[in-house]
Design an enzyme around this catalytic site. Structure first.
Site, PDB file in Angstrom:
ATOM      1  N   ASP A  24       0.852  -1.180   0.000  1.00 43.11           N
ATOM      2  CA  ASP A  24       0.000   0.000   0.000  1.00 43.11           C
ATOM      3  C   ASP A  24       0.900   1.246   0.000  1.00 43.11           C
ATOM      4  OD1 ASP A  24      -2.383   1.626   0.534  1.00 43.11           O
ATOM      5  OD2 ASP A  24      -1.525   1.850   2.543  1.00 43.11           O
ATOM      6  N   ASP A  26      -0.301   5.239   0.814  1.00 42.69           N
ATOM      7  CA  ASP A  26      -0.565   6.224   1.874  1.00 42.69           C
ATOM      8  C   ASP A  26      -0.598   5.571   3.260  1.00 42.69           C
ATOM      9  OD1 ASP A  26      -0.724   8.162  -0.054  1.00 42.69           O
ATOM     10  OD2 ASP A  26      -2.910   8.243  -0.092  1.00 42.69           O
ATOM     11  N   ASP A 210      -1.808  -0.666   5.927  1.00 44.18           N
ATOM     12  CA  ASP A 210      -2.151  -0.038   7.211  1.00 44.18           C
ATOM     13  C   ASP A 210      -3.651   0.069   7.470  1.00 44.18           C
ATOM     14  OD1 ASP A 210      -2.509   2.003   5.206  1.00 44.18           O
ATOM     15  OD2 ASP A 210      -2.617   3.451   6.851  1.00 44.18           O
TER      16      ASP A 210
HETATM   17 MG   LIG Z   1      -3.025   3.226   3.437  1.00 41.83          MG
END
Ligand SMILES: [Mg+2]
Length: 278
Positions: A24, A26, A210
Site C-alpha cells: 500500500d 498512503d 495499514d
Molecule cells: Mg493506506
C-alpha cells in the site's frame, strides 16, 4: 535445464524471482502526512539487489502510480491501481469495467439521487486541489480515472442509502474511505494480487498495509506486515497474527516499512551485501 542468470534454486523448484513485495502507499510506504518515502530507501535498494519486484498497490490512479514508480526506481514493475480495479503495466490491460461505463450508470440514476453525488469527474481541477490538498499536476493525475469514481455525498443519510441501493441494482459497488465515497464495478487488491503472482511466479510474497482495504492482501500473502498508523484506529487482529504469519511494525510509515522488510530479508536469507560497502 539451464538456470537463467540470477536464478535461485529453492526446495527442488527453480524460480528467477525470489520474492514479490506488495505494498500500500498512503500511511504505509508513504508517510501519512508528508507523503515522504525516503526512510524506506535502504529496504528498496536491498529488494532491487535481489531482483524482487515491488508492486505498488493503492487507491491511486495509474497516472499517479506511474509517476511514483519513476521516482522510486520501480518503473516497469506491475502495480495495482484504483484499489484493485486495475493493473498498471499489464500487457492485457486487466481491469474491472471501465470509467466511462461507470459514469453512464451514474447518469442513469434518478436526478435527485444523481445530483447529490459530486464525483472527481464532476469537479473542476481547482476543486480537487482544494479537497485533496494536492498541487495542480498531482490533482490532475488523481482526476485521470480509468476505473473508479471517488466523490462526495452531499445529501442526507436516507438519500445516501437509496443512492447506494440504486447503484447496487446496476452492478456498481461503493466503498467509503477516510474522505471519499468511491464507486466502481468491484475488485479488491487481493483479486489483482493473484494476477500479479501468476505473472511473476515468485517463490514468496510479502504484503504491507495499514488500513481495512489492505486486509485481503495482507491475509493472502505468505507474510503480511501491518504498518502502524497512529492517525487511525489500529486494524483488528487478523487471521494469521496468532501464528506469526502476519506481524505488526512498531514504527509508522516508511520507517516501519524499512525495518520490517530488512528484518524479513534477513530471516529469509535473502540479504545481499551492498557492493563496495563496508
Ligand atoms: Mg493506506
Amino acid at each position: 535445464m539451464r538456470l537463467r542468470r540470477g536464478a535461485v534454486k529453492l526446495a527442488g523448484m527453480t524460480t528467477s524471482i525470489p520474492l514479490v513485495v506488495f505494498t500500500d502507499l498512503d500511511g504505509t510506504l508513504l508517510d501519512h502526512v508528508t507523503y515522504d518515502w525516503e526512510p524506506a530507501r535502504p529496504a528498496l535498494a536491498a529488494l532491487a539487489r535481489i531482483g524482487a519486484p515491488v508492486v505498488l498497490s493503492s487507491s491511486k490512479t495509474a497516472a499517479e502510480i506511474t509517476r511514483l514508480q519513476v521516482d522510486m526506481g520501480l518503473a516497469g514493475h506491475l502495480a495495482i491501481c484504483e484499489n484493485g480495479c486495475g493493473l498498471v503495466g499489464a500487457a492485457t490491460g486487466a481491469g474491472t469495467g471501465d470509467h466511462a461505463a461507470l459514469r453512464r450508470e451514474l447518469d442513469l440514476l434518478p436526478p435527485q439521487l444523481r445530483q447529490a453525488f459530486r464525483g472527481f469527474t464532476d469537479m473542476p481541477l481547482t476543486e480537487v486541489m482544494d479537497l485533496t490538498g494536492l498541487p495542480r499536476d498531482d490533482a490532475a493525475r488523481a482526476k485521470a480515472r480509468d476505473f473508479s469514481e471517488p466523490g462526495l455525498w452531499l445529501g442526507d443519510a436516507s438519500g445516501r442509502a437509496a443512492f447506494l441501493d440504486a447503484l447496487r441494482a446496476r452492478g456498481v459497488s461503493a466503498r467509503q474511505g477516510g474522505r471519499f465515497l468511491t464507486l466502481s464495478f468491484g475488485g479488491t487488491k487481493a483479486d489483482r494480487m493473484a494476477e500479479v503472482i501468476a505473472h511473476y511466479r515468485p517463490a514468496r510474497t510479502i504484503a504491507l498495509g495499514d488500513a481495512p482495504n489492505d486486509i485481503e492482501m495482507l491475509e493472502a500473502a505468505d507474510t503480511g506486515v501491518i504498518v502502524s498508523n497512529p492517525h487511525h484506529a489500529p486494524l483488528p487482529p487478523l487471521h494469521g497474527e496468532d501464528t506469526g504469519r502476519i506481524i505488526r511494525t512498531d514504527r509508522p510509515g516508511p520507517a516501519g516499512w524499512n525495518k520490517a522488510v530488512l528484518a524479513l530479508l534477513d530471516r529469509l536469507g535473502l540479504q545481499k551485501e551492498r557492493q563496495g560497502h563496508g
